[in-house]
Design a protein around this motif. Sequence first.
Motif, short mmCIF file in Angstrom:
data_model
loop_
_atom_site.label_atom_id
_atom_site.label_comp_id
_atom_site.label_asym_id
_atom_site.label_seq_id
_atom_site.Cartn_x
_atom_site.Cartn_y
_atom_site.Cartn_z
N ASN A 193 -58.04 -48.68 -106.31
CA ASN A 193 -58.39 -49.92 -106.70
C ASN A 193 -58.40 -50.24 -108.32
O ASN A 193 -57.95 -51.26 -108.84
CB ASN A 193 -59.67 -50.65 -105.86
CG ASN A 193 -59.23 -50.90 -104.67
OD1 ASN A 193 -58.18 -51.21 -104.06
ND2 ASN A 193 -60.28 -50.31 -103.51
N ALA A 219 -55.03 -49.87 -109.62
CA ALA A 219 -54.32 -51.19 -109.40
C ALA A 219 -54.85 -52.26 -110.22
O ALA A 219 -54.00 -52.93 -110.90
CB ALA A 219 -54.50 -51.59 -108.05
N THR A 245 -52.07 -55.36 -107.16
CA THR A 245 -52.86 -55.45 -106.11
C THR A 245 -53.00 -53.96 -105.19
O THR A 245 -51.87 -53.25 -105.70
CB THR A 245 -52.37 -56.56 -105.02
OG1 THR A 245 -51.15 -56.24 -104.54
CG2 THR A 245 -52.37 -57.91 -105.65
N TRP A 246 -53.83 -53.73 -104.39
CA TRP A 246 -53.69 -52.35 -103.80
C TRP A 246 -52.57 -52.28 -102.86
O TRP A 246 -51.89 -51.31 -102.55
CB TRP A 246 -55.00 -52.29 -102.91
CG TRP A 246 -55.15 -51.19 -102.00
CD1 TRP A 246 -55.12 -51.13 -100.59
CD2 TRP A 246 -54.72 -49.76 -102.09
NE1 TRP A 246 -55.18 -49.77 -100.00
CE2 TRP A 246 -54.50 -49.26 -100.76
CE3 TRP A 246 -54.16 -49.04 -102.93
CZ2 TRP A 246 -54.34 -47.74 -100.67
CZ3 TRP A 246 -53.93 -47.74 -103.14
CH2 TRP A 246 -53.97 -47.13 -102.06
N GLY A 247 -52.23 -53.61 -102.38
CA GLY A 247 -51.12 -53.59 -101.37
C GLY A 247 -49.56 -53.16 -102.21
O GLY A 247 -48.72 -52.54 -101.71
N ALA A 248 -49.52 -53.73 -103.70
CA ALA A 248 -48.59 -53.22 -104.48
C ALA A 248 -48.60 -51.63 -104.70
O ALA A 248 -47.47 -50.94 -104.65
CB ALA A 248 -48.56 -53.95 -105.60
N LYS A 297 -49.93 -49.36 -102.32
CA LYS A 297 -49.48 -48.82 -101.27
C LYS A 297 -47.89 -49.12 -101.07
O LYS A 297 -47.25 -48.17 -100.55
CB LYS A 297 -50.02 -49.58 -100.10
CG LYS A 297 -51.45 -49.28 -99.89
CD LYS A 297 -52.25 -49.88 -98.69
CE LYS A 297 -51.79 -49.39 -97.52
NZ LYS A 297 -52.54 -49.83 -96.45
N TYR A 298 -47.31 -50.19 -101.31
CA TYR A 298 -45.88 -50.20 -101.42
C TYR A 298 -45.07 -49.16 -101.97
O TYR A 298 -44.02 -48.74 -101.79
CB TYR A 298 -45.28 -51.60 -101.84
CG TYR A 298 -44.08 -52.19 -101.68
CD1 TYR A 298 -43.46 -52.27 -100.62
CD2 TYR A 298 -43.16 -51.82 -102.76
CE1 TYR A 298 -42.06 -52.54 -100.49
CE2 TYR A 298 -41.81 -52.04 -102.63
CZ TYR A 298 -41.13 -52.35 -101.51
OH TYR A 298 -39.99 -52.60 -101.43
N GLN A 299 -45.52 -49.00 -103.35
CA GLN A 299 -44.89 -48.07 -104.09
C GLN A 299 -45.17 -46.56 -103.72
O GLN A 299 -44.19 -45.65 -103.96
CB GLN A 299 -45.41 -47.99 -105.68
CG GLN A 299 -44.91 -49.31 -106.42
CD GLN A 299 -43.39 -49.26 -106.41
OE1 GLN A 299 -42.63 -48.23 -106.78
NE2 GLN A 299 -42.79 -50.47 -106.54
N ASP A 320 -50.00 -44.38 -99.83
CA ASP A 320 -51.52 -44.41 -99.79
C ASP A 320 -52.06 -43.50 -100.99
O ASP A 320 -51.20 -43.30 -102.08
CB ASP A 320 -51.83 -43.51 -98.71
CG ASP A 320 -51.38 -42.43 -98.58
OD1 ASP A 320 -50.93 -41.71 -99.29
OD2 ASP A 320 -51.37 -41.73 -97.51
#
Length: 212
Positions: free
Chosen positions: A40, A43, A49-52, A54-56, A59
Amino acid sequence: MTAGADQHRRNRRGDATRARMLAAALECLSSGDPDAVSANHVAKRAGATWGAVKYQFGDVDGLWAAVLDHLEERRGGPLSFPGSADDAVEARVGQIISALWRGLDSPDARAIDTLRMALPRERAELEQKFPRTAEALASWQVSWVATCQAAFADLDLDPERVREVAALLPGAMRGLNSEAHLSTYSDLDLARHGLTRSIAAYLGESSGEGRS
């Protein structure tokens, strides 16, 4: 715009995002702040964002593994120590020790140390919780041993002793580097010289060089 051109633009944008996140991760880790070992935190530094993240990377394990792989690529693989068969063992040992000494205060080295401090100490736990990071760290170790083997490949040295020296040197040099950042009466140049001569003598005992 064609579908192919649009896909190419998205790929380039994705590559730029990934590169920005890796740069942010290295900036956080090289600060030496233990709190920096947070996905976090990375990020936020990358403006994502943390979601971005994770997408890359999938985890946090994927993020740290990617950081280590990125550093390995930037380093260019095993170090090279040019020399000839006429070079003394001590000269080659000195080259390795000098390279380690120069590298230990680099931002990349600080980043690796900060990350390692935050990871589980026990190998089994590390491999269970961070399998991809553990694999990347193991790859670094293999690369380091290969560097030491290549430095003495054309000399008649005991290969097991070369592996022992490869295992010893990183920790020994970190100890001297830590001493350099403390109030000390130690002569660290003398210490490095003594370490060089001691290791060269140990390696030379397995060849004709160490015997009169």
